[in-house]
Design an enzyme around this catalytic site. Structure first.
Site, PDB file in Angstrom:
ATOM      1  N   CYS A 113       0.815  -1.223   0.000  1.00  0.00           N
ATOM      2  CA  CYS A 113       0.000   0.000   0.000  1.00  0.00           C
ATOM      3  C   CYS A 113       0.849   1.274   0.000  1.00  0.00           C
ATOM      4  O   CYS A 113       0.370   2.338  -0.382  1.00  0.00           O
ATOM      5  CB  CYS A 113      -0.954   0.012   1.186  1.00  0.00           C
ATOM      6  SG  CYS A 113      -2.138  -1.340   1.131  1.00  0.00           S
ATOM      7  N   HIS A 250      -3.378   7.529   1.505  1.00  0.00           N
ATOM      8  CA  HIS A 250      -3.765   6.169   1.173  1.00  0.00           C
ATOM      9  C   HIS A 250      -5.153   5.928   1.748  1.00  0.00           C
ATOM     10  O   HIS A 250      -5.436   6.316   2.885  1.00  0.00           O
ATOM     11  CB  HIS A 250      -2.758   5.186   1.776  1.00  0.00           C
ATOM     12  CG  HIS A 250      -3.175   3.765   1.640  1.00  0.00           C
ATOM     13  ND1 HIS A 250      -3.594   3.232   0.446  1.00  0.00           N
ATOM     14  CD2 HIS A 250      -3.263   2.762   2.555  1.00  0.00           C
ATOM     15  CE1 HIS A 250      -3.911   1.961   0.630  1.00  0.00           C
ATOM     16  NE2 HIS A 250      -3.726   1.656   1.892  1.00  0.00           N
ATOM     17  N   ASN A 280      -9.976   0.168  -0.573  1.00  0.00           N
ATOM     18  CA  ASN A 280      -8.516   0.203  -0.516  1.00  0.00           C
ATOM     19  C   ASN A 280      -7.963  -0.439  -1.785  1.00  0.00           C
ATOM     20  O   ASN A 280      -8.093  -1.644  -1.981  1.00  0.00           O
ATOM     21  CB  ASN A 280      -8.055  -0.549   0.740  1.00  0.00           C
ATOM     22  CG  ASN A 280      -6.544  -0.543   0.914  1.00  0.00           C
ATOM     23  OD1 ASN A 280      -5.796  -0.190   0.003  1.00  0.00           O
ATOM     24  ND2 ASN A 280      -6.094  -0.947   2.087  1.00  0.00           N
TER      25      ASN A 280
HETATM   26  O1  UT7 Z   1      -3.688  -0.500   3.631  1.00  0.00           O
HETATM   27  C1  UT7 Z   1      -3.263  -0.708   4.927  1.00  0.00           C
HETATM   28  C2  UT7 Z   1      -3.816  -1.953   5.404  1.00  0.00           C
HETATM   29  N1  UT7 Z   1      -5.095  -2.020   5.952  1.00  0.00           N
HETATM   30  C3  UT7 Z   1      -5.601  -1.232   6.893  1.00  0.00           C
HETATM   31  O2  UT7 Z   1      -5.123  -0.162   7.169  1.00  0.00           O
HETATM   32  C4  UT7 Z   1      -6.791  -1.735   7.635  1.00  0.00           C
HETATM   33  C5  UT7 Z   1      -6.635  -1.457   9.086  1.00  0.00           C
HETATM   34  N2  UT7 Z   1      -7.722  -1.981   9.910  1.00  0.00           N
HETATM   35  C6  UT7 Z   1      -8.994  -1.588   9.786  1.00  0.00           C
HETATM   36  O3  UT7 Z   1      -9.347  -0.799   8.942  1.00  0.00           O
HETATM   37  C7  UT7 Z   1      -9.982  -2.128  10.812  1.00  0.00           C
HETATM   38  O4  UT7 Z   1      -9.285  -2.741  11.857  1.00  0.00           O
HETATM   39  C8  UT7 Z   1     -10.988  -3.120  10.210  1.00  0.00           C
HETATM   40  C9  UT7 Z   1     -11.973  -2.379   9.323  1.00  0.00           C
HETATM   41  C10 UT7 Z   1     -10.272  -4.201   9.434  1.00  0.00           C
HETATM   42  C11 UT7 Z   1     -11.818  -3.759  11.330  1.00  0.00           C
HETATM   43  O5  UT7 Z   1     -12.460  -2.791  12.125  1.00  0.00           O
HETATM   44  P1  UT7 Z   1     -12.377  -2.877  13.709  1.00  0.00           P
HETATM   45  O6  UT7 Z   1     -13.202  -1.792  14.231  1.00  0.00           O
HETATM   46  O7  UT7 Z   1     -10.914  -2.885  14.079  1.00  0.00           O
HETATM   47  O8  UT7 Z   1     -13.082  -4.245  13.991  1.00  0.00           O
HETATM   48  P2  UT7 Z   1     -12.502  -5.560  14.693  1.00  0.00           P
HETATM   49  O9  UT7 Z   1     -11.472  -6.197  13.834  1.00  0.00           O
HETATM   50  O10 UT7 Z   1     -12.133  -5.202  16.075  1.00  0.00           O
HETATM   51  O11 UT7 Z   1     -13.782  -6.492  14.684  1.00  0.00           O
HETATM   52  C12 UT7 Z   1     -14.967  -6.123  15.408  1.00  0.00           C
HETATM   53  C13 UT7 Z   1     -16.012  -7.195  15.185  1.00  0.00           C
HETATM   54  C14 UT7 Z   1     -15.494  -8.608  15.319  1.00  0.00           C
HETATM   55  O12 UT7 Z   1     -16.487  -9.372  15.960  1.00  0.00           O
HETATM   56  P3  UT7 Z   1     -16.375  -9.721  17.528  1.00  0.00           P
HETATM   57  O13 UT7 Z   1     -15.079 -10.490  17.669  1.00  0.00           O
HETATM   58  O14 UT7 Z   1     -16.339  -8.393  18.230  1.00  0.00           O
HETATM   59  O15 UT7 Z   1     -17.605 -10.530  17.772  1.00  0.00           O
HETATM   60  C15 UT7 Z   1     -15.348  -9.083  13.905  1.00  0.00           C
HETATM   61  O16 UT7 Z   1     -15.490 -10.479  13.773  1.00  0.00           O
HETATM   62  O17 UT7 Z   1     -16.514  -7.083  13.842  1.00  0.00           O
HETATM   63  C16 UT7 Z   1     -16.461  -8.372  13.220  1.00  0.00           C
HETATM   64  N3  UT7 Z   1     -16.274  -8.199  11.795  1.00  0.00           N
HETATM   65  C17 UT7 Z   1     -17.287  -7.992  10.941  1.00  0.00           C
HETATM   66  N4  UT7 Z   1     -18.616  -7.911  11.123  1.00  0.00           N
HETATM   67  C18 UT7 Z   1     -19.382  -7.664  10.044  1.00  0.00           C
HETATM   68  C19 UT7 Z   1     -15.109  -8.196  11.093  1.00  0.00           C
HETATM   69  N5  UT7 Z   1     -15.360  -7.987   9.794  1.00  0.00           N
HETATM   70  C20 UT7 Z   1     -16.698  -7.858   9.677  1.00  0.00           C
HETATM   71  C21 UT7 Z   1     -17.563  -7.624   8.581  1.00  0.00           C
HETATM   72  N6  UT7 Z   1     -18.875  -7.521   8.821  1.00  0.00           N
HETATM   73  N7  UT7 Z   1     -17.097  -7.444   7.313  1.00  0.00           N
END
Ligand code: UT7
Length: 323
Positions: A113, A250, A280
């Site tokens: 990225c 980005h 992204n």
């Molecule tokens: O280009 C550089 C690379 N990428 C990034 O910069 C991405 C960086 N990270 C992020 O943008 C965020 O961490 C994410 C968008 C990937 C995730 O958001 P978050 O607020 O950090 O959520 P989380 O990973 O803490 O997950 C929260 C909950 C989880 O459920 P539990 O364990 O709380 O029951 C996940 O299983 O959301 C769940 N979850 C989803 N639910 C519905 C994860 N993906 C999804 C989904 N739909 N697509």
């Protein structure tokens, strides 16, 4: 002194659009969750038989048109990509051929990225050294081909696309009022390889592999590292966030963009946001956002732009550009 100035920008998005509702029909997710956690509403997906080099070539042609130049005027092509058509040759030489060029030098850079920031910095060094005169810097990706479409935590985040800029070596005064690239800072830290990676490759599994990510950890590092490298880059030229007209970031997650801006006391309306429409697109996201804001007239001559990106490795960087 020599400055590398951006003469034209271009971008390309594949025709097929995948909405959050389309994804909710495939995995356990919802439009509301994706918008609330990421700001993403849709992404473009390359058609079967449409490759990264096709996306990159289309973006390059538009950048050349905007610059009023022909491919014969280019003596350097750098392509940032993690999704080349083949393991080798470099995607840059494929694009060179598709542009009808037989001369110049063309090579790829792999920094995921952050790839466009790395490619821009290398092009700046090669132009300001006097070795080359006119460069095409392209970020092009088909990340849809690296995704595990059953993993809701990653498949909703990415899309395909390409962006390009044409750069030319011009005479500058050396002041921070010159037009062109004024400063850039790059970083990498391989201790974090396992936070964001692809679980295959030609030298290990002999397969392409799928993208894996520890999203929460990546998020935390992104806000900290990006705010630090943005301030560091501005300090090189004696400027501060208050001098910045547009942040061209980005596009990984709207919350990362806003969190980073808050750390630097930058107004959120100074950020060019395209993550809602493109998701992204890895190395393509910064030049796609740049081209969008140039073409819609937001970016004006002499504006100070701050480009930034963070990605797998970890790699991260920023560049200050006077338009
Ligand atoms: O280009 C550089 C690379 N990428 C990034 O910069 C991405 C960086 N990270 C992020 O943008 C965020 O961490 C994410 C968008 C990937 C995730 O958001 P978050 O607020 O950090 O959520 P989380 O990973 O803490 O997950 C929260 C909950 C989880 O459920 P539990 O364990 O709380 O029951 C996940 O299983 O959301 C769940 N979850 C989803 N639910 C519905 C994860 N993906 C999804 C989904 N739909 N697509």
């Amino acid at each position: 002194m020599i400055r590398a100035r951006i003469l034209g920008t271009g971008s390309y998005l594949p025709a097929d659009v995948l909405t959050n509702a389309d994804l909710a029909a495939r995995v356990d997710t919802s439009d509301e969750w994706i918008i609330e956690r990421t700001g993403i509403r849709k992404r473009h997906i390359a058609a079967a038989g449409e490759f990264t080099s096709d996306l990159g070539t289309a973006a390059a042609r538009r950048a050349l048109d905007a610059a009023g130049l022909a491919s014969a005027d280019i003596d350097l092509i750098i392509v940032a990509t993690a999704t080349p058509d083949q393991t080798f040759p470099a995607c840059a030489t494929v694009i060179q051929h598709k542009l009808g060029m037989a001369g110049g030098v063309a090579f790829d850079i792999a920094a995921v990225c952050s790839g466009f920031l790395y490619a821009l910095s290398v092009a700046d060094a090669l132009l300001t050294s006097g070795a080359y005169r006119t460069a095409l810097v392209i970020g092009a990706e088909t990340f849809s081909r690296l995704l595990d479409w059953e993993d809701r935590a990653t498949c909703v985040l990415f899309g395909d696309g390409a962006g390009a800029v044409v750069l030319r070596a011009e005479t500058g005064t050396g002041s921070n009022q010159d037009r062109g690239i004024l400063a850039h800072r790059l970083h990498s830290d391989g201790r974090y390889n396992d936070m964001l990676f692809v679980d295959g490759g030609p030298g290990s599994t002999g397969t392409v592999g799928k993208l894996r990510m520890k999203g929460r950890e990546v998020f935390r590092h992104a806000v900290t590292n990006l705010a630090a490298v943005m301030a560091e880059t501005l300090a090189v030229i004696g400027l501060t966030p208050a001098d910045v007209d547009w942040v061209v970031p980005h596009q990984a997650n709207l919350r990362i963009l806003e969190g980073t801006a808050r750390k630097l006391d930058l107004a959120v309306d100074r950020i060019v946001v395209t993550v809602d429409a493109h998701a992204n697109t890895s190395a393509a996201s910064v030049p796609l956002a740049l081209d969008t804001a140039v073409r819609d007239g937001r970016i004006k001559p002499n504006d100070l732009l701050l480009l930034e990106a963070m990605g797998g490795g970890f790699t991260w960087g920023a560049a200050a550009v006077r338009w």
